[in-house]
Design a protein around this motif. Structure first.
Motif, PDB file in Angstrom:
ATOM      1  N   ALA A  88      57.773  44.837  50.330  1.00 53.90           N
ATOM      2  CA  ALA A  88      58.713  45.173  48.999  1.00 53.90           C
ATOM      3  C   ALA A  88      58.407  44.076  48.006  1.00 53.90           C
ATOM      4  CB  ALA A  88      60.214  45.246  49.694  1.00 53.90           C
ATOM      5  N   PHE A  89      58.446  42.723  48.586  1.00 58.33           N
ATOM      6  CA  PHE A  89      58.195  41.751  47.836  1.00 58.33           C
ATOM      7  C   PHE A  89      56.852  41.436  47.001  1.00 58.33           C
ATOM      8  CE2 PHE A  89      57.376  36.998  47.188  1.00 58.33           C
ATOM      9  CZ  PHE A  89      58.338  36.764  46.288  1.00 58.33           C
ATOM     10  N   LEU A  90      55.728  41.925  47.806  1.00 58.27           N
ATOM     11  CA  LEU A  90      54.594  41.755  47.204  1.00 58.27           C
ATOM     12  C   LEU A  90      53.870  42.995  47.033  1.00 58.27           C
ATOM     13  CD1 LEU A  90      52.221  39.554  46.621  1.00 58.27           C
ATOM     14  CD2 LEU A  90      51.575  39.695  48.956  1.00 58.27           C
ATOM     15  N   PRO A  91      53.828  43.600  45.724  1.00 63.32           N
ATOM     16  CA  PRO A  91      52.997  44.816  45.279  1.00 63.32           C
ATOM     17  C   PRO A  91      51.526  44.577  45.717  1.00 63.32           C
ATOM     18  CG  PRO A  91      53.683  43.667  43.495  1.00 63.32           C
ATOM     19  CD  PRO A  91      54.057  42.804  44.692  1.00 63.32           C
ATOM     20  N   PRO A  92      50.781  45.883  45.880  1.00 63.00           N
ATOM     21  CA  PRO A  92      49.366  45.734  46.387  1.00 63.00           C
ATOM     22  C   PRO A  92      48.528  45.093  45.217  1.00 63.00           C
ATOM     23  CG  PRO A  92      50.237  47.964  46.656  1.00 63.00           C
ATOM     24  CD  PRO A  92      51.260  47.358  46.236  1.00 63.00           C
ATOM     25  N   TYR A  93      47.473  44.683  45.245  1.00 60.80           N
ATOM     26  CA  TYR A  93      46.780  43.684  44.358  1.00 60.80           C
ATOM     27  C   TYR A  93      46.167  44.641  43.287  1.00 60.80           C
ATOM     28  CZ  TYR A  93      42.829  41.005  42.517  1.00 60.80           C
ATOM     29  OH  TYR A  93      41.833  40.393  41.832  1.00 60.80           O
ATOM     30  N   GLU A  94      46.548  44.349  41.924  1.00 61.81           N
ATOM     31  CA  GLU A  94      46.096  45.093  40.807  1.00 61.81           C
ATOM     32  C   GLU A  94      45.204  44.385  40.155  1.00 61.81           C
ATOM     33  OE1 GLU A  94      44.681  48.107  38.568  1.00 61.81           O
ATOM     34  OE2 GLU A  94      46.424  48.811  40.150  1.00 61.81           O
ATOM     35  N   PRO A  95      43.966  44.241  40.332  1.00 66.12           N
ATOM     36  CA  PRO A  95      43.100  43.534  39.812  1.00 66.12           C
ATOM     37  C   PRO A  95      42.930  43.300  38.083  1.00 66.12           C
ATOM     38  CG  PRO A  95      41.698  44.847  40.759  1.00 66.12           C
ATOM     39  CD  PRO A  95      43.165  45.250  41.144  1.00 66.12           C
ATOM     40  N   ARG A  96      42.980  42.215  37.572  1.00 67.09           N
ATOM     41  CA  ARG A  96      42.815  42.491  36.199  1.00 67.09           C
ATOM     42  C   ARG A  96      41.411  42.520  35.530  1.00 67.09           C
ATOM     43  NH1 ARG A  96      45.760  40.815  31.798  1.00 67.09           N
ATOM     44  NH2 ARG A  96      47.561  40.232  32.984  1.00 67.09           N
ATOM     45  N   GLN A  97      40.200  42.276  36.465  1.00 73.09           N
ATOM     46  CA  GLN A  97      38.804  42.445  36.309  1.00 73.09           C
ATOM     47  C   GLN A  97      38.545  43.183  37.563  1.00 73.09           C
ATOM     48  OE1 GLN A  97      37.219  38.860  35.284  1.00 73.09           O
ATOM     49  NE2 GLN A  97      38.195  37.673  36.421  1.00 73.09           N
TER      50      GLN A  97
END
Lengths: 198, 417, 344
Positions: free
Chosen positions: B186-195
């Motif tokens: 809940a605290f750490l959403p999945p990683y959404e990369p910028r590149q």
């Protein structure tokens, strides 16, 4: 705060002993901090570990230089390492040996400390008997709990069962309990408290 | 869940709960227990999907993390000491590319002479690498700050180094509240990369930039890192809200609001310092502490407002910038520019020398008495140094310092006498 | 069978184009649908062998993967000439990290894909000889021994050309570079040094190792295609000429590469799991002198005076390659005669 220093040699489970002691205290809802003498010591080299026990958060990180108790897992260290360094006058000493303090040529030491707080225990022999292997830590911790009362023997047993499993755990618990039974009733904290209450 | 657990194992389990997809491991003390713990969790299937890559060097560890992060995987590694130096080139690359890798540094001294014990020489040497540097005081904080580190890194698309004292914390068994996996999710959403390296949308990452734009790219790197001064407290606040305890952030003041003397330090020594401060406060001494939790970016304004009311500041630091002295104190000097605060530098705990309460009491007393000048080396054995200096003056071929001095202190096996 | 097969050189040769063969067998570059992985506009020198080799290799890999490919590049000429800010020649996802870590970055990409359950996207790492056999060798060896699912391609022009022609671990003996000057008793690069990266790759017992040159681009394409049909760590070592570093006219790049093969200086072979499995035979054997004289980096072997002893030593290296890899069928192989031939 109750501070314990454990002396042994690499491979004798000195670090695990401190950890088990801390877990025993933790199970009594106390704060505990166990840590090794940091180094790259190999099997057989002198090793020290530490355990602090308190009723509140332990913040200090310095090694224990003025211990309330010392546990000497390997008596061959007695005349090589200053295992009693900084030990408080009312401190506890537990040595893994079949011999008495006098026989270990530690008579002089006894003069400076309270004799009922000094104890030797044949932990290696107990370990051989109960585990079939010369791993004295559980026995030492059982005796230590009985001698100092800083944790209960039951908590030591619980810590052992948490760390090990099956027959290994039970054999170690039996060794701890047997060692506790060998601590003279006149020794240690329990006796002292009785004396005060009397 | 409350557990009595070794620091490294607590960190390993916490990192696992953060669901890294690629973990690179290369052994170096005192970091090894962390990756050993993670190796077990991956092998046992408790952490998946996750690729655990046993690499051939720290340089490769960071490089694998770079490739993985650029391909959109949450990436983690841990190192210490020489290992951090060996990956130095890749550290700058990871930050320059803006890849949100999280790395634990189990702080350890640098050689020569080789020394496996704790100080901050390693991470301090990489303070300009473009990584965010967070220092933790206890194993509880190590757990909490690792959770926050992934979120900070991914919010800013910048790599984060969590610095925890080697051995003193990594090998200490103490009470730690470990989070529940659901809380972490809940605290750490999945990683959404910028590149992202993605064949569906081909992109060039890592192109050469000449004088026409290099300054701008570096400016942006600085600007991005300075944004962390806002993001780090936000993440710490979000953490406190969800987990109910305060951890992380930029700074932590301890009894310093009205203090005439403030001790500045980083990492686990703060605990010992706080114990001494309590003793001194009981004796009526006006003293407090300021813990630096975020060293990069440097929270200059926050440091200033935390310290400017003091008469004197004693910076206790576990690293030495050879040729000038203190590192943290240089930064403190900058933050306090134009104020009347006196700043003392004390170098302590190098190469694992214990920082004891008695040494700290003496140091603080000297500071308060106005007896500290220049840079103080706490517990320095002057006779040992003088002996070697003498030897150097007497003979050209005086030999290696380390071995000579080991002989002087009587360490067996230091070589022929 | 007594029938004589007619030789249509257009189809029997591996010349680029190959419009006469059936579509499946045609070269990648001959097709309009080629990926142009390195598209036009890059800043490579005229006659750059590396640009040519990389284009063929990557386009072949793109065809083999249906364009589902990621490339990691080491620092070097290829990286510099292809990505002058703010432009890029790369038509595929491409990352440049450092000089020495391209293989490790490739490993990271492959690990990320695996973690994400992506079994279709493939990874190519690439670099020059410096980034491969010298500074990048530890990472490369690590990638090999872990059998990471990466094809690594080395474009070997036998020196650090990007920094101005300095000696690398792939520089051959006697070659002039700016750090092995053509002076003294044994001018140029020292003897008894250098390494064979492909043989070392083979020693890792990885599933595929091959050498190739830009003299036979169809062969390079075929090898890349074969490599992409295999999973695990794969290595292709491509000899690429460098007009600047070798001292050859830009128009001679292919010719000089062909001389390297035809003299036996550069053996072309394939291997798998530790064994050499196929070699490209030398069709018209030539003395090494033909190869050496074509390049000013070996000029000191002929001017101001001819250094027969050194030329012989180079010839001996070529002879050894021919023997070792069986580059010429035994019947045709007569080193004595060749020495006489080559010594003119």
């Amino acid at each position: 705060m109750f501070e314990t220093r454990i002396h042994g040699r690499g491979g004798q489970g000195v670090v695990t002993s401190a950890e088990l002691l801390s877990v025993a205290a933790f199970r009594e809802d106390r704060h505990a901090q166990a840590f090794p003498s940091f180094g790259s010591e190999r099997t057989g080299a002198p090793v020290i570990s530490f355990c602090r026990i308190d009723d509140r958060t332990i913040r200090t990180r310095e090694p224990i230089s003025l211990p309330d108790a010392v546990i000497i897992v390997d008596p061959t260290l007695l005349h090589h390492v200053d295992v009693f360094s900084g030990l408080r006058a009312d401190g506890y000493v537990l040595i893994n040996s079949t011999r008495s303090f006098a026989e270990l040529q530690l008579g002089e030491l006894c003069d400076g400390f309270r004799p009922e707080r000094l104890c030797t225990i044949p932990a290696t022999e107990l370990a051989r008997e109960h585990l079939g292997r010369p791993l004295p830590n559980a026995a030492m911790l059982g005796a230590f709990a009985q001698l100092t009362g800083v944790v209960t023997v039951e908590s030591v047993a619980a810590a052992i069962r948490q760390r090990f499993s099956g027959e290994v755990a039970e054999a170690n618990v039996r060794a701890a309990q047997a060692a506790a039974g060998l601590v003279p009733p006149s020794s240690g904290k329990a006796a002292q408290e009785e004396a005060i209450n009397a | 869940m409350l557990e009595q657990i070794e620091g490294s194992q607590a960190v390993a389990r916490t990192v696992a709960m953060c669901r890294p997809e690629v973990i690179c491991a290369y052994p170096i003390s005192p970091q090894t227990h962390i990756v050993e713990g993670l190796s077990r969790l991956v092998k046992a299937g408790e952490l998946r999907p996750c690729e655990f890559v046993n690499v051939e060097s720290e340089y490769a560890a960071m490089s694998v993390a770079i490739g993985a992060s650029a391909t959109g995987a949450r990436s983690y590694t841990a190192t210490a000491s020489q290992g951090l130096l060996y990956m130095a080139e890749a550290l700058y690359n990871a930050s320059g590319l803006g890849l949100p890798i999280v790395m634990t540094v189990a702080n350890r001294a640098l050689g020569a002479p080789i020394n496996i014990w704790n100080d901050h020489s390693d991470s301090m040497s990489q303070r300009d690498s473009g990584w965010i540097q967070l220092y933790v005081e206890s194993n509880q904080e190590a757990v909490d700050v690792h959770l926050q580190a992934f979120r900070i890194a991914e919010t800013l698309s910048l790599p984060v180094m969590v610095c925890m004292d080697g051995f003193i914390l990594t090998h200490a068994v103490e009470r730690v509240e470990l989070p529940e996996p659901e809380q972490v999710d809940a605290f750490l959403p999945p990683y959404e990369p910028r590149q992202l390296l993605d064949p569906a949308e081909p992109m060039t990452i890592g192109a050469m930039v000449g004088p026409e734009a290099y300054t701008e790219v570096r400016y942006l790197a600085h600007y991005k890192q300075m944004q962390a001064l806002d993001v780090i407290p936000e993440v710490a606040a979000a953490f406190e809200q969800r987990f109910g305890r305060s951890s992380g952030g930029l700074l932590r003041s301890y009894r310093s609001d009205d203090a005439e003397t403030i001790v500045v330090a980083l990492g686990s020594v703060l605990g010992t310092i706080e114990d001494v401060i309590d003793e001194l406060r009981d004796q009526g001494v006006s003293i407090g502490a300021l813990g630096i939790r975020t060293f990069r970016p440097w929270p200059s304004e926050e440091v200033r407002s935390a310290l400017e009311h003091a008469k004197r500041v004693i910076v206790v630091e576990k690293a030495l910038s050879i040729g000038i002295g203190g590192i943290v104190s240089q930064n403190v000097h900058g933050a306090l520019e134009g104020t009347a605060v006196t700043i003392h530098t004390a170098i302590a705990g190098l190469g694992g020398r214990p920082i004891t309460k008695s040494s700290l009491r003496r140091l603080f007393a000297d500071g308060i008495a106005g007896e500290l000048t220049g840079t103080t080396f706490v517990d320095l054995d002057h006779s040992l140094v003088d002996g070697e200096s003498e030897r150097m003056m007497q003979t050209r071929r005086s030999g290696p310092h380390a071995e000579n001095m080991l002989r002087d202190v009587g360490i067996v096996g230091a070589g022929p006498v | 069978m007594t029938a004589t097969r007619l030789k249509y050189f257009q189809t029997g040769s591996f010349a680029a184009g190959n419009r006469l063969v059936n579509p499946e067998s045609r070269s990648v570059q001959s097709g309009a649908e080629r990926a142009n992985a390195i598209t036009c506009g890059h800043r490579a020198c005229q006659g750059c062998g590396e640009a040519l080799g990389a284009r063929y290799a990557l386009d072949a890999a793109m065809r083999a993967t249906g364009g589902d490919l990621i490339a990691a590049n080491a620092t070097g000429c290829l990286e510099v000439f292809s990505t002058p800010y703010p432009e890029s020649s790369w038509q595929l996802p491409w990352i440049h990290s450092l000089f020495g870590n391209a293989a490790a970055v490739s490993t990271g990409i492959a690990a990320a894909l695996r973690a994400k359950g992506n079994t279709h996207t493939r990874v190519v790492g690439q670099g020059g000889d410096g980034g491969t056999v010298d500074i990048g060798f530890a990472c490369l060896s690590g990638m090999f021994e872990r059998d990471d699912d990466v094809l690594f391609i080395c474009y070997d022009n036998e020196a650090y050309m990007n920094t101005g022609v300095q000696r690398s671990g792939a520089t051959p003996p006697a070659a002039f570079t700016t750090t092995t000057q053509a002076v003294g008793e044994e001018p140029g690069a020292p003897w008894g040094q250098g390494k064979s990266a492909p043989l070392i790759a083979l020693a890792h017992e990885i599933p595929y190792v091959a050498t190739a040159t830009i003299a036979d681009l169809r062969d390079l394409e075929a090898k890349v295609q074969r490599a992409m049909s295999i999973r695990g760590a794969r290595y292709i070592h491509v000899l690429v000429t460098c007009p600047l570093g070798w001292g050859t006219p830009s128009s001679d790049s292919l010719r000089v590469a062909r001389l390297a093969v035809e003299t036996g200086i550069f053996p072309v072979w394939e291997g798998a799991y530790g064994d050499v499995t196929a070699v490209t035979k030398i069709r018209h054997r030539l003395p090494v002198e033909d190869y050496l004289q074509a390049q000013t980096r070996f000029r000191h072997l002929f001017k101001p005076r001819r250094r027969d002893a050194l030329i012989e030593r180079v010839q001996a290296r070529a002879d050894r390659n021919i023997r070792r890899f069986g580059l010429i069928d035994p019947v045709e192989y007569d080193p004595v005669a060749l020495h006489v031939e080559g010594g003119s």
